[in-house]
Motif scaffolding. Structure first.
Motif, PDB file in Angstrom:
ATOM      1  N   VAL A   2       0.841  -1.210   0.000  1.00 59.78           N
ATOM      2  CA  VAL A   2       0.000   0.000   0.000  1.00 59.78           C
ATOM      3  C   VAL A   2       0.870   1.251   0.000  1.00 59.78           C
ATOM      4  N   ILE A   3       1.848   1.296   0.900  1.00 62.72           N
ATOM      5  CA  ILE A   3       2.716   2.469   0.969  1.00 62.72           C
ATOM      6  C   ILE A   3       3.554   2.589  -0.303  1.00 62.72           C
TER       7      ILE A   3
ATOM      8  N   PRO B 209       8.952  14.747   2.420  1.00 66.40           N
ATOM      9  CA  PRO B 209       7.678  14.202   1.941  1.00 66.40           C
ATOM     10  C   PRO B 209       7.498  12.720   2.251  1.00 66.40           C
ATOM     11  N   ILE B 210       8.592  11.957   2.251  1.00 68.93           N
ATOM     12  CA  ILE B 210       8.489  10.535   2.579  1.00 68.93           C
ATOM     13  C   ILE B 210       8.043  10.360   4.025  1.00 68.93           C
ATOM     14  N   ARG B 211       8.584  11.154   4.926  1.00 72.64           N
ATOM     15  CA  ARG B 211       8.161  11.095   6.328  1.00 72.64           C
ATOM     16  C   ARG B 211       6.664  11.373   6.445  1.00 72.64           C
ATOM     17  N   THR B 212       6.229  12.430   5.763  1.00 73.99           N
ATOM     18  CA  THR B 212       4.819  12.794   5.783  1.00 73.99           C
ATOM     19  C   THR B 212       3.958  11.655   5.251  1.00 73.99           C
ATOM     20  N   LEU B 213       4.355  11.107   4.122  1.00 71.36           N
ATOM     21  CA  LEU B 213       3.579  10.073   3.456  1.00 71.36           C
ATOM     22  C   LEU B 213       3.497   8.799   4.291  1.00 71.36           C
ATOM     23  N   VAL B 214       4.600   8.401   4.889  1.00 70.15           N
ATOM     24  CA  VAL B 214       4.626   7.164   5.677  1.00 70.15           C
ATOM     25  C   VAL B 214       3.719   7.281   6.892  1.00 70.15           C
ATOM     26  N   THR B 215       3.837   8.396   7.620  1.00 69.63           N
ATOM     27  CA  THR B 215       2.995   8.599   8.805  1.00 69.63           C
ATOM     28  C   THR B 215       1.519   8.586   8.424  1.00 69.63           C
ATOM     29  N   ALA B 216       1.192   9.326   7.378  1.00 71.85           N
ATOM     30  CA  ALA B 216      -0.204   9.424   6.951  1.00 71.85           C
ATOM     31  C   ALA B 216      -0.728   8.086   6.454  1.00 71.85           C
ATOM     32  N   SER B 217       0.057   7.410   5.641  1.00 73.04           N
ATOM     33  CA  SER B 217      -0.380   6.150   5.051  1.00 73.04           C
ATOM     34  C   SER B 217      -0.570   5.074   6.106  1.00 73.04           C
ATOM     35  N   ALA B 218       0.302   5.066   7.103  1.00 71.12           N
ATOM     36  CA  ALA B 218       0.187   4.076   8.177  1.00 71.12           C
ATOM     37  C   ALA B 218      -1.148   4.212   8.896  1.00 71.12           C
ATOM     38  N   LEU B 219      -1.522   5.430   9.214  1.00 70.90           N
ATOM     39  CA  LEU B 219      -2.763   5.662   9.943  1.00 70.90           C
ATOM     40  C   LEU B 219      -3.986   5.386   9.077  1.00 70.90           C
ATOM     41  N   MET B 220      -3.956   5.825   7.823  1.00 70.91           N
ATOM     42  CA  MET B 220      -5.097   5.621   6.937  1.00 70.91           C
ATOM     43  C   MET B 220      -5.315   4.135   6.654  1.00 70.91           C
TER      44      MET B 220
ATOM     45  N   LEU C  18      -3.899  16.693   0.067  1.00 69.89           N
ATOM     46  CA  LEU C  18      -3.032  15.533   0.268  1.00 69.89           C
ATOM     47  C   LEU C  18      -3.862  14.333   0.698  1.00 69.89           C
ATOM     48  N   ALA C  19      -4.810  14.555   1.613  1.00 69.68           N
ATOM     49  CA  ALA C  19      -5.675  13.458   2.063  1.00 69.68           C
ATOM     50  C   ALA C  19      -6.445  12.862   0.884  1.00 69.68           C
ATOM     51  N   ASN C  20      -6.956  13.723   0.009  1.00 63.85           N
ATOM     52  CA  ASN C  20      -7.704  13.239  -1.168  1.00 63.85           C
ATOM     53  C   ASN C  20      -6.806  12.450  -2.114  1.00 63.85           C
ATOM     54  N   SER C  21      -5.556  12.885  -2.251  1.00 60.44           N
ATOM     55  CA  SER C  21      -4.653  12.214  -3.177  1.00 60.44           C
ATOM     56  C   SER C  21      -4.229  10.842  -2.677  1.00 60.44           C
ATOM     57  N   LEU C  22      -4.310  10.627  -1.379  1.00 58.50           N
ATOM     58  CA  LEU C  22      -3.892   9.338  -0.800  1.00 58.50           C
ATOM     59  C   LEU C  22      -5.063   8.397  -0.548  1.00 58.50           C
ATOM     60  N   ALA C  23      -6.281   8.905  -0.683  1.00 55.84           N
ATOM     61  CA  ALA C  23      -7.464   8.080  -0.388  1.00 55.84           C
ATOM     62  C   ALA C  23      -7.561   6.873  -1.310  1.00 55.84           C
TER      63      ALA C  23
END
Length: 274
Positions: A46-47, A80-91, A269-274
């Motif tokens: 997923v990530i 950006p990788i830090r941001t993405l990993v944290t966000a993706s883990a929670l989502m 960003l939230a919409n782009s990762l949904a």
């Protein structure tokens, strides 16, 4: 109902996968090695997919299409990788919760996290810690909706009657999402300073101690709630001047421009990762 009683149901929450927790620790460590990060990202489908999608987005895409995680990590960079990993883990850990609009929830979460990060930058504080705190600031609400959806609905009725979310949850549950979120963060092995800031986000001063991070969370949360109601810069500055956290953090008039520049970035960003 006590906090301990709610937390006794913590097993009902999905666990953050071990590989994702290891990745979060890795990207938030000083001196992180990009090759190690790429290898660890490749272990989570997923990530990996989200990293590739973001690296080829209009915001980051430059020239050729990126097809490998290694190239994507290099293109995006560590921030950006830090941001993405944290966000993706929670989502990924909370794909669906009955009675809760998760699209709206994550939109708010990302928006608050973005404000936390830019305010931390102004204060020369740890931006990554601030972003993570913003991402976790309302995580306790997920526990409430998961364990006691009926009580979550009752709290919403109190909010519709004029109570704040904290007040409404306290009335119904004898605790609130901030306290629960702090305890969840500790359970998930986040740093005590971050967990305590989440728990005390509504009251940054505890005795003789002041938590800069708690104040950043609460001001960011208030900005997300109220900014759209303020008609012009004068109204915005007047509103800021009345926020205790604004003066306690020592922020200045530049904050208005910073907020305007970053408004909506988190929800995009939230919409782009949904």
């Amino acid at each position: 109902m006590s906090t301990a009683n709610l937390l006794s149901h913590i097993d009902k929450l999905p666990k953050i996968p071990k590989v994702v927790q290891e990745l979060m620790n890795l990207v938030n460590s000083d001196g992180s090695d990009m090759n190690q990060i790429s290898t660890k990202i490749a272990q989570d489908q997923v990530i990996s997919a989200r990293v590739l999608r973001l690296s080829n987005s209009s915001h980051f895409g430059r020239g050729r299409t990126i097809a490998s995680v290694d190239d994507a990590v290099i293109r995006l960079g560590l921030g950006p990788i830090r941001t993405l990993v944290t966000a993706s883990a929670l989502m990924s850990s909370f794909p669906k919760i009955e009675g809760l609009d998760l699209n709206a929830f994550w939109g708010t979460t990302f928006e608050v996290a973005t404000y936390c990060k830019v305010i931390a930058k102004e204060l020369k504080a740890d931006q990554n810690e601030a972003f993570t705190a913003g991402m976790l600031h309302n995580i306790g609400d997920l526990l409430i909706y998961t364990v006691y959806p009926d009580k979550a609905q009752k709290a919403e009725l109190h909010m519709e009657a004029g109570k704040t979310k904290c007040e409404a949850q306290q009335i119904v549950l004898d605790t609130n999402g901030a306290e629960l979120g702090g305890m969840l963060a500790k359970n998930w092995k986040f740093a005590d300073t971050l967990a305590n800031a989440i728990a005390h986000q509504y009251s940054a001063v505890q005795g003789d101690e002041f938590s800069q991070l708690a104040a950043i969370i609460n001001l960011s949360r208030k900005i997300d709630e109220k900014w759209g109601e303020l008609s012009d810069d004068e109204a915005k500055q007047t509103w800021l001047n009345h926020q205790l956290e604004y003066s306690m953090l020592g922020l200045n008039h530049d904050l208005i421009e910073i907020i305007e520049i970053n408004r909506g970035v988190g929800r995009d960003l939230a919409n782009s990762l949904a």
